[in-house]
Design an enzyme around this catalytic site. Sequence first.
Site, PDB file in Angstrom:
ATOM      1  N   ASN A 166      49.327 -37.800 -28.954  1.00  0.00           N
ATOM      2  CA  ASN A 166      48.424 -38.710 -28.234  1.00  0.00           C
ATOM      3  C   ASN A 166      49.291 -39.759 -27.534  1.00  0.00           C
ATOM      4  O   ASN A 166      50.484 -39.859 -27.802  1.00  0.00           O
ATOM      5  CB  ASN A 166      47.433 -39.353 -29.229  1.00  0.00           C
ATOM      6  CG  ASN A 166      48.156 -40.196 -30.259  1.00  0.00           C
ATOM      7  OD1 ASN A 166      48.735 -41.225 -29.950  1.00  0.00           O
ATOM      8  ND2 ASN A 166      48.158 -39.738 -31.503  1.00  0.00           N
ATOM      9  N   ASP A 183      45.366 -36.334 -36.574  1.00  0.00           N
ATOM     10  CA  ASP A 183      44.568 -35.927 -37.741  1.00  0.00           C
ATOM     11  C   ASP A 183      44.673 -34.435 -38.029  1.00  0.00           C
ATOM     12  O   ASP A 183      44.336 -33.987 -39.118  1.00  0.00           O
ATOM     13  CB  ASP A 183      43.091 -36.300 -37.519  1.00  0.00           C
ATOM     14  CG  ASP A 183      42.890 -37.813 -37.529  1.00  0.00           C
ATOM     15  OD1 ASP A 183      43.567 -38.483 -38.326  1.00  0.00           O
ATOM     16  OD2 ASP A 183      42.074 -38.316 -36.736  1.00  0.00           O
ATOM     17  N   PHE A 241      44.155 -50.033 -38.993  1.00  0.00           N
ATOM     18  CA  PHE A 241      43.737 -50.196 -37.607  1.00  0.00           C
ATOM     19  C   PHE A 241      42.673 -49.146 -37.326  1.00  0.00           C
ATOM     20  O   PHE A 241      42.574 -48.146 -38.050  1.00  0.00           O
ATOM     21  CB  PHE A 241      44.930 -50.041 -36.655  1.00  0.00           C
ATOM     22  CG  PHE A 241      45.616 -51.351 -36.368  1.00  0.00           C
ATOM     23  CD1 PHE A 241      46.307 -52.012 -37.367  1.00  0.00           C
ATOM     24  CD2 PHE A 241      45.536 -51.937 -35.110  1.00  0.00           C
ATOM     25  CE1 PHE A 241      46.913 -53.239 -37.132  1.00  0.00           C
ATOM     26  CE2 PHE A 241      46.143 -53.165 -34.856  1.00  0.00           C
ATOM     27  CZ  PHE A 241      46.832 -53.815 -35.863  1.00  0.00           C
ATOM     28  N   LYS A 276      60.158 -20.087 -28.725  1.00  0.00           N
ATOM     29  CA  LYS A 276      59.281 -20.394 -27.602  1.00  0.00           C
ATOM     30  C   LYS A 276      58.264 -19.266 -27.463  1.00  0.00           C
ATOM     31  O   LYS A 276      58.639 -18.096 -27.372  1.00  0.00           O
ATOM     32  CB  LYS A 276      60.113 -20.538 -26.331  1.00  0.00           C
ATOM     33  CG  LYS A 276      59.260 -20.914 -25.141  1.00  0.00           C
ATOM     34  CD  LYS A 276      60.090 -21.002 -23.869  1.00  0.00           C
ATOM     35  CE  LYS A 276      59.150 -21.208 -22.680  1.00  0.00           C
ATOM     36  NZ  LYS A 276      59.767 -20.849 -21.425  1.00  0.00           N
ATOM     37  N   LYS A 331      35.512 -48.055 -42.017  1.00  0.00           N
ATOM     38  CA  LYS A 331      36.890 -47.714 -42.405  1.00  0.00           C
ATOM     39  C   LYS A 331      37.430 -48.676 -43.466  1.00  0.00           C
ATOM     40  O   LYS A 331      38.256 -48.293 -44.296  1.00  0.00           O
ATOM     41  CB  LYS A 331      37.797 -47.673 -41.174  1.00  0.00           C
ATOM     42  CG  LYS A 331      37.575 -46.384 -40.375  1.00  0.00           C
ATOM     43  CD  LYS A 331      38.383 -46.250 -39.100  1.00  0.00           C
ATOM     44  CE  LYS A 331      37.956 -44.961 -38.391  1.00  0.00           C
ATOM     45  NZ  LYS A 331      38.514 -44.776 -37.064  1.00  0.00           N
ATOM     46  N   LYS A 356      38.607 -46.380 -46.415  1.00  0.00           N
ATOM     47  CA  LYS A 356      40.067 -46.337 -46.572  1.00  0.00           C
ATOM     48  C   LYS A 356      40.536 -47.282 -47.671  1.00  0.00           C
ATOM     49  O   LYS A 356      41.732 -47.416 -47.898  1.00  0.00           O
ATOM     50  CB  LYS A 356      40.741 -46.706 -45.256  1.00  0.00           C
ATOM     51  CG  LYS A 356      40.300 -45.869 -44.063  1.00  0.00           C
ATOM     52  CD  LYS A 356      41.437 -45.110 -43.452  1.00  0.00           C
ATOM     53  CE  LYS A 356      40.955 -44.278 -42.276  1.00  0.00           C
ATOM     54  NZ  LYS A 356      41.942 -43.347 -41.780  1.00  0.00           N
TER      55      LYS A 356
HETATM   56  N1  CTP Z   1      45.548 -43.185 -40.421  1.00  0.00           N
HETATM   57  C1  CTP Z   1      46.535 -42.647 -41.232  1.00  0.00           C
HETATM   58  N2  CTP Z   1      46.689 -41.303 -41.323  1.00  0.00           N
HETATM   59  C2  CTP Z   1      45.883 -40.464 -40.644  1.00  0.00           C
HETATM   60  C3  CTP Z   1      44.870 -40.996 -39.813  1.00  0.00           C
HETATM   61  C4  CTP Z   1      44.741 -42.359 -39.728  1.00  0.00           C
HETATM   62  O1  CTP Z   1      47.290 -43.420 -41.842  1.00  0.00           O
HETATM   63  N3  CTP Z   1      46.046 -39.151 -40.748  1.00  0.00           N
HETATM   64  C5  CTP Z   1      45.364 -44.627 -40.357  1.00  0.00           C
HETATM   65  C6  CTP Z   1      45.703 -45.237 -39.011  1.00  0.00           C
HETATM   66  O2  CTP Z   1      47.050 -45.623 -38.956  1.00  0.00           O
HETATM   67  C7  CTP Z   1      44.744 -46.409 -38.958  1.00  0.00           C
HETATM   68  C8  CTP Z   1      43.549 -45.946 -39.733  1.00  0.00           C
HETATM   69  O3  CTP Z   1      43.997 -44.884 -40.561  1.00  0.00           O
HETATM   70  O4  CTP Z   1      45.258 -47.529 -39.652  1.00  0.00           O
HETATM   71  C9  CTP Z   1      42.398 -45.459 -38.884  1.00  0.00           C
HETATM   72  O5  CTP Z   1      42.853 -44.513 -37.956  1.00  0.00           O
HETATM   73  P1  CTP Z   1      41.871 -43.931 -36.842  1.00  0.00           P
HETATM   74  O6  CTP Z   1      42.638 -42.959 -36.005  1.00  0.00           O
HETATM   75  O7  CTP Z   1      41.148 -45.051 -36.169  1.00  0.00           O
HETATM   76  O8  CTP Z   1      40.787 -43.194 -37.695  1.00  0.00           O
HETATM   77  P2  CTP Z   1      40.814 -41.854 -38.490  1.00  0.00           P
HETATM   78  O9  CTP Z   1      40.997 -42.159 -39.926  1.00  0.00           O
HETATM   79  O10 CTP Z   1      41.818 -40.909 -37.900  1.00  0.00           O
HETATM   80  O11 CTP Z   1      39.345 -41.297 -38.299  1.00  0.00           O
HETATM   81  P3  CTP Z   1      38.622 -40.871 -36.912  1.00  0.00           P
HETATM   82  O12 CTP Z   1      39.680 -40.270 -36.050  1.00  0.00           O
HETATM   83  O13 CTP Z   1      37.608 -39.899 -37.344  1.00  0.00           O
HETATM   84  O14 CTP Z   1      38.027 -42.131 -36.338  1.00  0.00           O
END
Ligand code: CTP
Length: 406
Positions: A217, A286, A336, A299, A350, A354
Amino acid sequence: MDAHLAFRDVGGTRLHLGVCGSVAVYRAPDLVRRWQDAGLAVSATLTPSAQKFITPLTFAALGAAPVYTAAFDDPQAPTPFAHLEPGQVAQALVIAPASAATIARLAQGQADELLACQALAFRGKVVIAPAMNPAMWNHPATRANVATLRSRGCAVVEPGCGRTACGEEGQGRLADLREIHLAGLRALAPQDMEGLRIMVTLGPTREHWDGLRFWTNPSTGTMGAAVAVAAWLRGATVEAVCGPGTPWLPAGIVRHDVVSARQMLDAAASVWPSCDAGVFTAAVADFSPVPPSEHADKKFKKSDAPDGFGVRFAPNPDILKTLAADRRPDQKVVGFAAESQGLEESVRGKLVSKKADMVVGNLIRDGFGMADNTVFVADASGREERWTRLSKTGVAWRLLSWLLSR
Ligand code: CTP
């Protein structure tokens, strides 16, 4: 100025720059600008040797005021107390470049030159950024003088390694100006995080599908880098777990470079037990694409799928959730949240899902790839705030203050 280094008003109002004789003086005027951009008034003293390389006019034209050049007993000096004045009005003295001669004077308290006098009469924090020939830097006399200054609380911005102006290889080049700029700010910032160890995850992760292609990303890591630098400026020990392409960080921050989510989890898990708080800013992927086993390191060729192909994704571990789940009660967790909609509900959700102490959320269109951010912050005590648009360094500073107040 890199967005994650653009701190303003970190503490103090005035910084005094001492400039010694070295070919590296041509880089010193840039420091004046950087500190002014950080909201500071800057004054300067050029030693007689420095004036052989550069004129006081350069510093004055950039807005340094006053610029001292004369010995304290010279009738042309701007004030009869030129040897005392910086110590009375400035809160930090940075000597950059610092020559072997000035370092020796400082170590011995030998006040036979205006800058050495000013250093002796200086009450605030002193920082030196040496620049000299590698043999001079490595000489036992210089090593002993630097050790003496360190033992008195003087901060030393280590010279860089490489080819010096004299054509030799080794350590002796004036450090990266970003290091010197930040050392000046650190000398002025409140040391309210001293003794704390903070872990920050930052940047994107990269999930490889074959030997060449990956899923990721556009996170730049700016927000996390600003948090890491802010904590370091405030005296914390910082462990930064950095995804690919994340910004430069000062040498005082321990940097762990990783590529994938799994590597980020491993690196974070290894430092987390020793930390007092974790700030999880990373935009972790994710999911990871599952490579066909025969293509993992190779490749994937056009001829392998002439009619196109589908990719299967497998979930990645949630780093924040994993580490927050079995933390000690004294460890604080800041998450975050990057959302496309429903920001406030997602932040509140969250915070609970979390098990974080605090969550800082932004809409993707307000923060991703930008130097500033508009955030909604909530903590486990029920406190909630929306911060109007701030630089990412401003968000970092405020969230650390909030964290300290909990
Ligand atoms: N985070 C993490 N590990 C992951 C996904 C997220 O540590 N695999 C942490 C990010 O660093 C952030 C928080 O979780 O502090 C929320 O991340 P975000 O991308 O907003 O949410 P997700 O948990 O990935 O859920 P979604 O994508 O469904 O909103």
